[in-house]
Design a protein around this motif. Structure first.
Motif, PDB file in Angstrom:
ATOM      1  N   SER C   2     -41.507  78.467  24.696  1.00 20.14           N
ATOM      2  CA  SER C   2     -41.030  77.312  25.434  1.00 20.14           C
ATOM      3  C   SER C   2     -40.841  76.120  24.506  1.00 20.14           C
ATOM      4  O   SER C   2     -39.964  75.308  24.723  1.00 20.14           O
ATOM      5  N   ASP C   3     -41.642  76.075  23.479  1.00 19.63           N
ATOM      6  CA  ASP C   3     -41.481  74.975  22.529  1.00 19.63           C
ATOM      7  C   ASP C   3     -40.979  75.528  21.208  1.00 19.63           C
ATOM      8  O   ASP C   3     -41.735  76.057  20.414  1.00 19.63           O
ATOM      9  N   PRO C   4     -39.678  75.401  20.964  1.00 20.73           N
ATOM     10  CA  PRO C   4     -39.100  76.029  19.777  1.00 20.73           C
ATOM     11  C   PRO C   4     -39.628  75.418  18.497  1.00 20.73           C
ATOM     12  O   PRO C   4     -39.620  76.054  17.449  1.00 20.73           O
ATOM     13  N   GLY C   5     -40.128  74.190  18.584  1.00 22.61           N
ATOM     14  CA  GLY C   5     -40.618  73.543  17.377  1.00 22.61           C
ATOM     15  C   GLY C   5     -41.741  74.333  16.727  1.00 22.61           C
ATOM     16  O   GLY C   5     -41.937  74.282  15.529  1.00 22.61           O
ATOM     17  N   ASN C   6     -42.509  75.070  17.533  1.00 26.96           N
ATOM     18  CA  ASN C   6     -43.639  75.775  16.965  1.00 26.96           C
ATOM     19  C   ASN C   6     -43.481  77.288  16.970  1.00 26.96           C
ATOM     20  O   ASN C   6     -44.345  77.996  16.490  1.00 26.96           O
ATOM     21  N   ALA C   7     -42.381  77.755  17.545  1.00 29.95           N
ATOM     22  CA  ALA C   7     -42.220  79.202  17.582  1.00 29.95           C
ATOM     23  C   ALA C   7     -42.146  79.718  16.157  1.00 29.95           C
ATOM     24  O   ALA C   7     -41.281  79.312  15.389  1.00 29.95           O
ATOM     25  N   PRO C   8     -43.057  80.601  15.772  1.00 28.28           N
ATOM     26  CA  PRO C   8     -43.119  80.981  14.359  1.00 28.28           C
ATOM     27  C   PRO C   8     -41.956  81.856  13.929  1.00 28.28           C
ATOM     28  O   PRO C   8     -41.362  81.614  12.901  1.00 28.28           O
ATOM     29  N   VAL C   9     -41.657  82.872  14.660  1.00 35.84           N
ATOM     30  CA  VAL C   9     -40.587  83.769  14.228  1.00 35.84           C
ATOM     31  C   VAL C   9     -39.682  84.086  15.397  1.00 35.84           C
ATOM     32  O   VAL C   9     -39.961  83.743  16.533  1.00 35.84           O
ATOM     33  N   ALA C  10     -38.609  84.765  15.072  1.00 34.30           N
ATOM     34  CA  ALA C  10     -37.658  85.110  16.110  1.00 34.30           C
ATOM     35  C   ALA C  10     -38.293  86.073  17.103  1.00 34.30           C
ATOM     36  O   ALA C  10     -38.946  87.023  16.722  1.00 34.30           O
ATOM     37  N   ALA C  11     -38.070  85.773  18.377  1.00 34.98           N
ATOM     38  CA  ALA C  11     -38.467  86.735  19.391  1.00 34.98           C
ATOM     39  C   ALA C  11     -37.535  87.921  19.268  1.00 34.98           C
ATOM     40  O   ALA C  11     -36.415  87.781  18.791  1.00 34.98           O
ATOM     41  N   PRO C  12     -37.990  89.100  19.643  1.00 34.94           N
ATOM     42  CA  PRO C  12     -37.134  90.275  19.472  1.00 34.94           C
ATOM     43  C   PRO C  12     -35.819  90.144  20.215  1.00 34.94           C
ATOM     44  O   PRO C  12     -35.768  89.635  21.321  1.00 34.94           O
ATOM     45  N   VAL C  13     -34.790  90.558  19.579  1.00 38.82           N
ATOM     46  CA  VAL C  13     -33.465  90.482  20.157  1.00 38.82           C
ATOM     47  C   VAL C  13     -32.850  91.861  20.046  1.00 38.82           C
ATOM     48  O   VAL C  13     -32.975  92.514  19.004  1.00 38.82           O
ATOM     49  N   GLY C  14     -32.205  92.296  21.117  1.00 36.07           N
ATOM     50  CA  GLY C  14     -31.582  93.614  21.092  1.00 36.07           C
ATOM     51  C   GLY C  14     -30.560  93.716  19.968  1.00 36.07           C
ATOM     52  O   GLY C  14     -29.937  92.724  19.611  1.00 36.07           O
ATOM     53  N   GLY C  89     -42.084  78.598   7.659  1.00 34.20           N
ATOM     54  CA  GLY C  89     -42.626  79.258   8.838  1.00 34.20           C
ATOM     55  C   GLY C  89     -42.444  78.482  10.123  1.00 34.20           C
ATOM     56  O   GLY C  89     -42.899  78.902  11.180  1.00 34.20           O
ATOM     57  N   LYS C  90     -41.808  77.333  10.054  1.00 35.53           N
ATOM     58  CA  LYS C  90     -41.576  76.560  11.273  1.00 35.53           C
ATOM     59  C   LYS C  90     -40.086  76.444  11.538  1.00 35.53           C
ATOM     60  O   LYS C  90     -39.283  76.516  10.623  1.00 35.53           O
ATOM     61  N   LEU C  91     -39.783  76.234  12.818  1.00 37.42           N
ATOM     62  CA  LEU C  91     -38.382  76.054  13.168  1.00 37.42           C
ATOM     63  C   LEU C  91     -38.042  74.576  13.170  1.00 37.42           C
ATOM     64  O   LEU C  91     -38.697  73.779  13.823  1.00 37.42           O
ATOM     65  N   VAL C  92     -37.013  74.230  12.447  1.00 36.43           N
ATOM     66  CA  VAL C  92     -36.553  72.830  12.473  1.00 36.43           C
ATOM     67  C   VAL C  92     -35.076  72.840  12.852  1.00 36.43           C
ATOM     68  O   VAL C  92     -34.386  73.837  12.625  1.00 36.43           O
ATOM     69  N   PRO C  93     -34.578  71.740  13.418  1.00 36.46           N
ATOM     70  CA  PRO C  93     -33.150  71.677  13.754  1.00 36.46           C
ATOM     71  C   PRO C  93     -32.295  71.946  12.519  1.00 36.46           C
ATOM     72  O   PRO C  93     -32.643  71.543  11.415  1.00 36.46           O
ATOM     73  N   ALA C  94     -31.197  72.656  12.750  1.00 38.07           N
ATOM     74  CA  ALA C  94     -30.358  73.074  11.632  1.00 38.07           C
ATOM     75  C   ALA C  94     -29.775  71.882  10.892  1.00 38.07           C
ATOM     76  O   ALA C  94     -29.373  70.895  11.508  1.00 38.07           O
ATOM     77  N   SER C  95     -29.744  71.971   9.581  1.00 35.68           N
ATOM     78  CA  SER C  95     -29.078  70.941   8.796  1.00 35.68           C
ATOM     79  C   SER C  95     -27.575  71.178   8.856  1.00 35.68           C
ATOM     80  O   SER C  95     -27.120  72.252   9.248  1.00 35.68           O
ATOM     81  N   GLU C  96     -26.826  70.173   8.449  1.00 37.15           N
ATOM     82  CA  GLU C  96     -25.368  70.298   8.451  1.00 37.15           C
ATOM     83  C   GLU C  96     -24.929  71.458   7.553  1.00 37.15           C
ATOM     84  O   GLU C  96     -23.987  72.183   7.852  1.00 37.15           O
ATOM     85  N   LYS C  97     -25.663  71.643   6.476  1.00 33.87           N
ATOM     86  CA  LYS C  97     -25.304  72.696   5.530  1.00 33.87           C
ATOM     87  C   LYS C  97     -25.509  74.085   6.141  1.00 33.87           C
ATOM     88  O   LYS C  97     -24.655  74.965   6.037  1.00 33.87           O
ATOM     89  N   HIS C  98     -26.664  74.230   6.827  1.00 35.66           N
ATOM     90  CA  HIS C  98     -26.950  75.486   7.506  1.00 35.66           C
ATOM     91  C   HIS C  98     -25.861  75.773   8.538  1.00 35.66           C
ATOM     92  O   HIS C  98     -25.342  76.887   8.632  1.00 35.66           O
ATOM     93  N   LEU C  99     -25.507  74.728   9.305  1.00 32.42           N
ATOM     94  CA  LEU C  99     -24.485  74.891  10.336  1.00 32.42           C
ATOM     95  C   LEU C  99     -23.157  75.317   9.731  1.00 32.42           C
ATOM     96  O   LEU C  99     -22.458  76.170  10.263  1.00 32.42           O
ATOM     97  N   ARG C 100     -22.827  74.710   8.584  1.00 29.90           N
ATOM     98  CA  ARG C 100     -21.521  74.984   8.013  1.00 29.90           C
ATOM     99  C   ARG C 100     -21.407  76.462   7.623  1.00 29.90           C
ATOM    100  O   ARG C 100     -20.362  77.088   7.787  1.00 29.90           O
ATOM    101  N   LEU C 101     -22.505  77.016   7.105  1.00 27.36           N
ATOM    102  CA  LEU C 101     -22.488  78.432   6.763  1.00 27.36           C
ATOM    103  C   LEU C 101     -22.431  79.286   8.019  1.00 27.36           C
ATOM    104  O   LEU C 101     -21.652  80.234   8.113  1.00 27.36           O
ATOM    105  N   ALA C 102     -23.262  78.918   8.996  1.00 29.12           N
ATOM    106  CA  ALA C 102     -23.378  79.742  10.197  1.00 29.12           C
ATOM    107  C   ALA C 102     -22.084  79.739  11.000  1.00 29.12           C
ATOM    108  O   ALA C 102     -21.726  80.714  11.650  1.00 29.12           O
ATOM    109  N   ARG C 103     -21.364  78.599  10.949  1.00 28.26           N
ATOM    110  CA  ARG C 103     -20.146  78.445  11.735  1.00 28.26           C
ATOM    111  C   ARG C 103     -19.033  79.402  11.334  1.00 28.26           C
ATOM    112  O   ARG C 103     -18.120  79.630  12.102  1.00 28.26           O
ATOM    113  N   ARG C 104     -19.107  79.905  10.113  1.00 32.87           N
ATOM    114  CA  ARG C 104     -17.957  80.688   9.637  1.00 32.87           C
ATOM    115  C   ARG C 104     -17.694  81.908  10.482  1.00 32.87           C
ATOM    116  O   ARG C 104     -16.587  82.418  10.500  1.00 32.87           O
TER     117      ARG C 104
END
Lengths: 246, 219, 271
Positions: C2-14, C89-104
């Motif tokens: 519920s709180d993504p700020g502290n979620a340590p790792v990705a929850a399983p995804v199909g 090990g923590k989730l932080v909001p994506a940086s612009e750089k991360h977004l730019r790569l992910a957006r491709r």
């Protein structure tokens, strides 16, 4: 026609060359300064950098141009130990002063590019530099030209101030021949020639800027707009150019 | 070489404050003239007498396209000879500043008049108001209100242009600074103080004008 | 979770899940646009979002393009965080750089086309492949010409956008998005700004793309016939939440919810 007319014309003509040098040099300095500062103010994500540039720009705009000229030519030499050639001091101060006003024009035009255009560029993963160069600037420049025209006319007028730091421009030359003249009847003639010379320079500049606007419109991919018949048609009120931060 | 000398600075400062009073006087008188004359020029440009409108337009363009400094010389050297008008250096400066800036303020008023919605004119006509009433009670009050921020900017601009009056012998702030500098063989202090005084006076004023813009902005 | 700020790792995804919204909320100031949204889109799936305007459909696309940031919750693409990134090990909001790569991996077609007026049609399409993907200009142009032929505009490559009709511009915009070889294509009310007689051409191009590729698509549209033809699944949105979700055949002919029925009859009334 008074006998001295051609003499006046040749003396003032020598000054005209220097005025053109001041104008062209000043425009180059002002344009570089305006784009550097304007792009940082509009696009930089570093708050501290924007703040520093903001202070720099407001400093130039907030103070008097003549004081800035005097400061660079009379005060600065005692601080830095050497004296700039008056012509260069004039170009530098006038260019940076006008450039500070120009930075607001650049910032405003960049911010006025529709948000959709920026999003289109973002959605294609273009980087910040590519967004600026390929998408934002081409569309913003065409908007900048009319206010820059007004601003550069002010720059021409400001070059007359350089005569006060001994740059031998039109105004300086005119003052030189005004003072020893015995017959005061020729004051008006000399001063009228000077004013007309400045007027001609302003009209030439406006003509060049009109052509630049047409070229920029093509660059921006705008449908070509009809050219006003009056070559010197300018936007009515100088908006971003004159008078304090607006 | 030499740095900042507080002795020179404190010697120059009182003189410069005295000069600042002259600067203020020139600015206030000059802008009063510019505000009134600008309005007159606007009305002349809108007048129905065709030649009058065009001559006024040409005059405004000419004034806007030529340097203030040369215009000042013109009034100073040429007016006494050709028009027989002799003025004190200060008045010469006030007249020049006033006429120069009137060319700019006239554009401001004109833009203000053009920004008045057509409905206002039509409503005034529907009420059969006489022409001068339409202007005095409907058009000008709205146009001038819209023009205030821009006029404020010109006032600040004029304030920063006043130092050129030193060329015709007005001892305003920068003139005083120059004299103090010459007397003490150091221009660093007086010109730095002068630049600083312009900044601290004009920057807050321009912020004030920006506030005003929001206040009188399109209703 | 519920709180993504502290979620340590990705929850399983199909393994076949392309897009995963987990408890995504988006607020603009006090205005709640999306609320606790969970949404999965499978690889190659075509999902259409319908609902009244202001219901948050477009916001979903804009979040997925990284044009807006989530207020809370996470978005993943291919199981990897998109809206966020892991740092120590923590989730932080994506940086612009991360977004730019992910957006491709993601392409988008906008309601207002958003073509660049300062470039020719061809340049609009090749600019990003050359600058971002590092393709040679010749390759990019060859590919752009194929795409232009596909959208029926092979003669327009030298034109400027303003010389084209809205429908043609939108088809160029589609080609431009496809030139980046996206794995996910977002279509944001792509016909809403078009004159009625130009809509058909654009929709046919999109039907063609849907039929010949396996690109995952997320579509916001008011064209119900098109939605029915193209989608595997339709989601009815209202007030920032999914009201109903079903296969198009079921949802359009026999919706379970009264709200959906109202909306559909209102929309169909119009056309």
């Amino acid at each position: 026609m008074p006998a001295n007319f051609s003499h006046f014309l040749s003396v003032l003509g020598q000054g005209a060359g220097v005025t053109v040098e001041l104008t062209v040099g000043g425009i180059i300095v002002a344009t570089i300064d305006a784009f550097l500062c304007g792009i940082i103010l509009s696009r930089s994500r570093l708050r501290i950098l924007r703040f520093v540039v903001r202070v720099y720009v407001e400093g130039w705009r907030g103070s008097s141009e003549l004081v800035q000229l005097f400061w660079v030519s009379l005060a600065a030499p005692t601080l830095i130990g050497f004296k700039l050639v008056p012509l260069w001091a004039g170009i530098l101060v006038i260019g940076l002063n006008i450039g500070a006003y120009g930075s607001e024009i650049v910032r405003g035009a960049l911010n006025a590019v529709p948000r959709e255009q920026r999003e289109g560029a973002v959605a294609l993963s273009l980087g910040p530099w590519q967004q600026l160069r390929k998408v934002l600037l081409p569309q913003a420049v065409v908007e900048m030209i009319p206010p820059f025209n007004t601003l550069f006319i002010q720059l021409i007028q400001a070059t007359a101030l350089a005569s006060l730091i001994n740059v031998s421009d039109i105004t300086y030359q005119g003052k030189q021949i005004l003072e020893p003249i015995a017959s005061q009847g020729q004051f008006t003639l000399i001063l009228t020639i000077m004013l007309v010379m400045y007027l001609i320079l302003s009209l030439i500049l406006t003509g060049i800027m009109r052509l630049a606007e047409l070229a920029a419109a093509r660059w921006a991919g705008r449908p070509p707009r009809p050219v006003p018949l009056r070559l010197w048609a300018r936007p009515a009120a100088p908006s971003a150019g004159v008078g304090g931060p607006s | 070489m030499t740095g900042w000398d507080w002795g020179v600075a404190s010697a120059a400062f009182p003189l410069m404050l005295k000069g600042l009073a002259v600067t203020a006087e020139a600015t206030v008188l000059g802008s009063c003239l510019a505000f009134v004359l600008g309005l007159i020029l606007t009305l002349l440009r809108l007048s129905r007498v065709p030649v009058l409108a065009q001559v006024t337009w040409a005059f405004v363009e000419f004034v806007r396209d030529t340097p203030l400094l040369v215009q000042l010389y013109f009034v100073f050297f040429s007016f006494p000879v050709t028009l027989g008008i002799k003025m004190s250096p200060l008045m010469t400066g006030v007249v020049t500043l006033g006429v120069h800036y009137a060319a700019y303020t006239s554009d401001t008023y004109r833009a203000g008049i053009q920004a008045i919605p057509r409905g206002q004119w039509e409503a005034a006509r529907a009420l059969s108001l006489p022409r001068h009433r339409v202007w005095l009670s409907v058009v000008l009050p709205q146009a001038i209100r819209r023009s205030v921020p821009s006029l404020g900017n010109y006032l600040i601009s004029m304030f920063k242009d006043t130092p050129i009056l030193l060329t015709v012998g007005v001892l305003e702030m920068v003139g005083q600074a120059e004299q103090a500098g010459a007397a003490n063989y150091s221009y660093v202090e007086p010109f730095t103080i002068a630049g600083f005084l312009f900044l601290v006076l004009s920057y807050p004023s321009s912020i004030l004008v920006r506030r005003l813009e929001r206040y009188v902005g399109p209703r | 979770m519920s709180d993504p700020g502290n979620a340590p790792v990705a929850a399983p995804v199909g393994t076949d899940e392309k897009i995963t919204f987990s408890k995504v909320a988006k607020r603009f100031g006090p205005k709640v646009v999306l609320q606790d949204l969970d949404l999965n889109v499978k690889v190659g799936e075509r999902v259409t979002l319908i609902g009244p305007s202001g219901s948050g459909k477009t916001t979903i696309l804009r979040l997925l393009m990284g044009l807006e940031q989530v207020t809370s919750g996470t978005i993943r693409v291919d199981g990897e965080y998109f809206s966020h990134m892991e740092r120590r090990g923590k989730l932080v909001p994506a940086s612009e750089k991360h977004l730019r790569l992910a957006r491709r991996r993601i392409g988008m077609v906008f309601q207002q086309y958003n073509l660049f007026p300062n470039m020719t049609v061809l340049r609009n399409i090749t600019e990003a492949p050359v600058r971002v993907l590092g393709k040679s200009r010749a390759d990019a142009e060859a590919r752009a010409r194929e795409l232009l032929a596909m959208v029926g505009l092979e003669d327009c490559e030298g034109h400027r956008p303003h010389q084209l009709s809205g429908g043609m511009q939108q088809r160029v915009a589609i080609a431009r998005a496809l030139a980046m070889q996206p794995e996910v294509l977002l279509l944001d009310e792509v016909t809403a700004a078009l004159d009625p007689e130009l809509i058909g051409g654009v929709l046919n191009v999109l039907r063609e793309i849907a039929a010949t590729t396996d690109i995952t698509m997320l579509i916001v549209t008011h064209e119900m016939r098109f939605a029915q033809d193209i989608s595997d699944r339709v989601l009815m949105f209202d007030g920032g939440q999914v009201v109903e979700e079903a296969a198009p055949g079921k949802l359009f002919s026999d919706p379970d919810h009264e709200r959906t029925r109202q909306f559909l009859s209102a929309v169909l009334e119009k056309t």
